[in-house]
Design an enzyme around this catalytic site. Structure first.
Site, PDB file in Angstrom:
ATOM      1  CE1 TYR A 140      -3.254   2.953   0.631  1.00 44.97           C
ATOM      2  CE2 TYR A 140      -2.107   3.306   2.715  1.00 44.97           C
ATOM      3  CZ  TYR A 140      -3.009   3.728   1.755  1.00 44.97           C
ATOM      4  OH  TYR A 140      -3.656   4.930   1.912  1.00 44.97           O
ATOM      5  CG  HIS A 188     -10.007   3.691   8.671  1.00 47.37           C
ATOM      6  ND1 HIS A 188     -10.382   4.426   7.590  1.00 47.37           N
ATOM      7  CD2 HIS A 188      -8.825   3.099   8.335  1.00 47.37           C
ATOM      8  CE1 HIS A 188      -9.458   4.304   6.634  1.00 47.37           C
ATOM      9  NE2 HIS A 188      -8.509   3.501   7.069  1.00 47.37           N
ATOM     10  N   GLY A 281       3.950  -5.102  12.327  1.00 46.56           N
ATOM     11  CA  GLY A 281       4.003  -3.941  11.420  1.00 46.56           C
ATOM     12  C   GLY A 281       3.284  -2.707  11.928  1.00 46.56           C
TER      13      GLY A 281
HETATM   14  N1  LIG Z   1      -8.919   7.249   5.100  1.00 42.16           N
HETATM   15  C1  LIG Z   1      -7.704   7.562   5.539  1.00 42.16           C
HETATM   16  O1  LIG Z   1      -7.468   7.736   6.748  1.00 42.16           O
HETATM   17  C2  LIG Z   1      -6.564   7.728   4.552  1.00 42.16           C
HETATM   18  C3  LIG Z   1      -5.259   7.897   5.045  1.00 42.16           C
HETATM   19  C4  LIG Z   1      -4.216   8.067   4.133  1.00 42.16           C
HETATM   20  C5  LIG Z   1      -4.482   8.104   2.763  1.00 42.16           C
HETATM   21  N2  LIG Z   1      -5.751   7.919   2.304  1.00 42.16           N
HETATM   22  C6  LIG Z   1      -5.977   7.944   0.850  1.00 42.16           C
HETATM   23  O2  LIG Z   1      -7.073   8.790   0.563  1.00 42.16           O
HETATM   24  C7  LIG Z   1      -7.787   8.318  -0.568  1.00 42.16           C
HETATM   25  C8  LIG Z   1      -9.262   8.245  -0.237  1.00 42.16           C
HETATM   26  O3  LIG Z   1      -9.452   7.403   0.890  1.00 42.16           O
HETATM   27  P1  LIG Z   1     -10.915   7.074   1.426  1.00 42.16           P
HETATM   28  O4  LIG Z   1     -10.784   6.666   2.850  1.00 42.16           O
HETATM   29  O5  LIG Z   1     -11.832   8.181   1.059  1.00 42.16           O
HETATM   30  O6  LIG Z   1     -11.245   5.771   0.564  1.00 42.16           O
HETATM   31  P2  LIG Z   1     -12.634   5.323  -0.127  1.00 42.16           P
HETATM   32  O7  LIG Z   1     -12.492   3.862  -0.441  1.00 42.16           O
HETATM   33  O8  LIG Z   1     -13.800   5.751   0.677  1.00 42.16           O
HETATM   34  O9  LIG Z   1     -12.632   6.150  -1.493  1.00 42.16           O
HETATM   35  C9  LIG Z   1     -11.923   5.743  -2.638  1.00 42.16           C
HETATM   36  C10 LIG Z   1     -12.844   5.934  -3.828  1.00 42.16           C
HETATM   37  O10 LIG Z   1     -12.116   5.640  -5.025  1.00 42.16           O
HETATM   38  C11 LIG Z   1     -12.949   4.878  -5.892  1.00 42.16           C
HETATM   39  N3  LIG Z   1     -12.045   4.114  -6.756  1.00 42.16           N
HETATM   40  C12 LIG Z   1     -11.072   3.248  -6.347  1.00 42.16           C
HETATM   41  N4  LIG Z   1     -10.389   2.808  -7.397  1.00 42.16           N
HETATM   42  C13 LIG Z   1     -10.923   3.404  -8.506  1.00 42.16           C
HETATM   43  C14 LIG Z   1     -10.619   3.363  -9.897  1.00 42.16           C
HETATM   44  N5  LIG Z   1      -9.632   2.597 -10.388  1.00 42.16           N
HETATM   45  N6  LIG Z   1     -11.364   4.119 -10.757  1.00 42.16           N
HETATM   46  C15 LIG Z   1     -12.361   4.901 -10.282  1.00 42.16           C
HETATM   47  N7  LIG Z   1     -12.686   4.994  -8.981  1.00 42.16           N
HETATM   48  C16 LIG Z   1     -11.971   4.242  -8.100  1.00 42.16           C
HETATM   49  C17 LIG Z   1     -13.825   4.043  -4.975  1.00 42.16           C
HETATM   50  O11 LIG Z   1     -15.032   3.635  -5.596  1.00 42.16           O
HETATM   51  C18 LIG Z   1     -14.065   5.002  -3.825  1.00 42.16           C
HETATM   52  O12 LIG Z   1     -15.229   5.776  -4.018  1.00 42.16           O
HETATM   53  C19 LIG Z   1      -7.163   6.983  -0.942  1.00 42.16           C
HETATM   54  O13 LIG Z   1      -6.300   7.187  -2.033  1.00 42.16           O
HETATM   55  C20 LIG Z   1      -6.381   6.588   0.298  1.00 42.16           C
HETATM   56  O14 LIG Z   1      -5.249   5.813   0.004  1.00 42.16           O
HETATM   57  C21 LIG Z   1      -6.796   7.718   3.163  1.00 42.16           C
END
Ligand SMILES: NC(=O)c1ccc[n+]([C@@H]2O[C@H](COP(=O)([O-])OP(=O)(O)OC[C@H]3O[C@@H](n4cnc5c(N)ncnc54)[C@H](O)[C@@H]3O)[C@@H](O)[C@H]2O)c1
Length: 321
Positions: A140, A188, A281
């Site tokens: 990741y 989470h 980890g």
């Molecule tokens: N939630 C956290 O605490 C956190 C922490 C660090 C980084 N992030 C990053 O933030 C971003 C959003 O996280 P989140 O918690 O909102 O996740 P989430 O899963 O709620 O949102 C991700 C969205 O991306 C869409 N998606 C995924 N792959 C796709 C693709 N190939 N094409 C089109 N749509 C696609 C999914 O349908 C979803 O709506 C992610 O990139 C994640 O790695 C989140």
């Protein structure tokens, strides 16, 4: 500014979309709904497109002509990335490259990427500055770091300003936007604690012998509304040098036990805690040094006290049930 938001129906993306609109921008939501629902796009322009589909993306760019891009779409589970690394290289790196290809046809002014504190891996530096060693421990974090590098490396030839925002632990929900955290499965801490306390189920705490004040892991929780505000400030900062990565955290940590106690207090119910072995980890402490973002764009967290985060997360959970 017209801003295309990939992953705009996801948890953080739906807040970023609304934060941009509130600041006077015009968000366009792009998501293939693999991990979210159409209704979370609300009344904003919505395109159901997978990032892997470069021709469809090029078409979306041609029709909407965005000037900015916030790229949040991706796969988000550390554990799943260990079990299925190919998915993470595919969705967090190759699919992002497809987005860059679309940008080569229709360049945007600014491209913001959702990165993660996982790029630092198991570190004993605290708080963590952006200059800390980058040593992700799972696919990741490695896939996110690889895309940061691809983006920053491609930005000069594409004529775009790139920025990566390394989120620490996004949490909470805007009290009026109705788009709180709803991952499936939910990994989470805060939503899991809320669910367990409401159901009267025991909560597993993985290790209470870490070198932290109460022995449980310490993390930097940032209210998702503060995170959305950071995106607005960075996308608006035309003077910002391209190719920078910024920590998005508060600089303050809270332990797993502090979170559990706060949820119990808010719900008026005693949590049932069971302590089991440490998970491999899990670093003891992950707290951001957010001073770079503060000094470059004047951003600071305004809603990220543990009380406000838990209060808003419980409010969202109760509104859904
Ligand atoms: N939630 C956290 O605490 C956190 C922490 C660090 C980084 N992030 C990053 O933030 C971003 C959003 O996280 P989140 O918690 O909102 O996740 P989430 O899963 O709620 O949102 C991700 C969205 O991306 C869409 N998606 C995924 N792959 C796709 C693709 N190939 N094409 C089109 N749509 C696609 C999914 O349908 C979803 O709506 C992610 O990139 C994640 O790695 C989140």
């Amino acid at each position: 500014m017209k801003v295309l938001v990939t992953g705009g129906t996801g948890y953080i993306g739906a807040h970023v979309v609304r934060g941009l609109a509130q600041a006077g921008h015009e968000p366009i939501v792009v998501d293939d709904l693999r991990a979210s629902k159409r209704e979370r796009a609300g009344d904003f322009p919505f395109e159901q497109v997978s990032l892997e589909d470069t021709p469809a993306l090029v078409d979306v760019f041609a029709r909407h002509r965005p000037e900015g891009l916030v790229h949040l779409a991706g796969s988000i589970s550390v554990g799943e990335s260990v079990r299925n690394p190919e998915l993470y290289w595919q969705n967090n790196l190759s699919a992002g490259a497809s987005l860059l290809l679309a940008c080569s046809r229709h360049p945007v002014r600014a491209f913001l990427f959702s990165s993660t504190a996982a790029v630092y891996g198991d570190t004993d530096v605290s708080p963590i500055p952006e200059s800390a060693k980058l040593q992700p421990t799972a696919p990741y974090g490695s896939s996110k770091l690889a895309f940061e590098r691809l983006l920053h490396g491609s930005a000069p030839s594409l004529g775009i300003r790139s920025a990566a925002l390394r989120y620490f632990n996004a949490a909470g929900a805007h009290p009026e936007w109705g788009v709180g955290e709803a991952h499936d499965p939910e990994e989470h801490l805060i939503p899991r604690v809320i669910e367990a306390v409401v159901a009267g189920r025991p909560l597993q705490v993985y290790g209470n012998d870490y070198p932290t004040p109460d022995g449980t892991c310490v993390r930097d929780y940032i209210h998702v509304t503060d995170l959305a505000a950071a995106h607005v400030q960075v996308i608006e900062a035309d003077e910002l040098e391209s190719g920078q990565s910024f920590n998005c955290g508060t600089g303050t940590g809270n332990s797993v036990m502090q979170v559990i106690e706060q949820v119990g207090k808010r719900l008026g119910k005693e949590p049932i805690v069971e302590v089991s072995a440490r998970r491999p980890g899990d670093p003891a402490t992950l707290v951001a040094d957010p001073s770079l973002l503060r000094s470059k764009v004047g951003w600071q967290a305004r809603h990220s006290s543990l009380e406000e985060i838990v209060d808003s997360a419980v409010g969202w959970a109760q509104a859904r049930s």
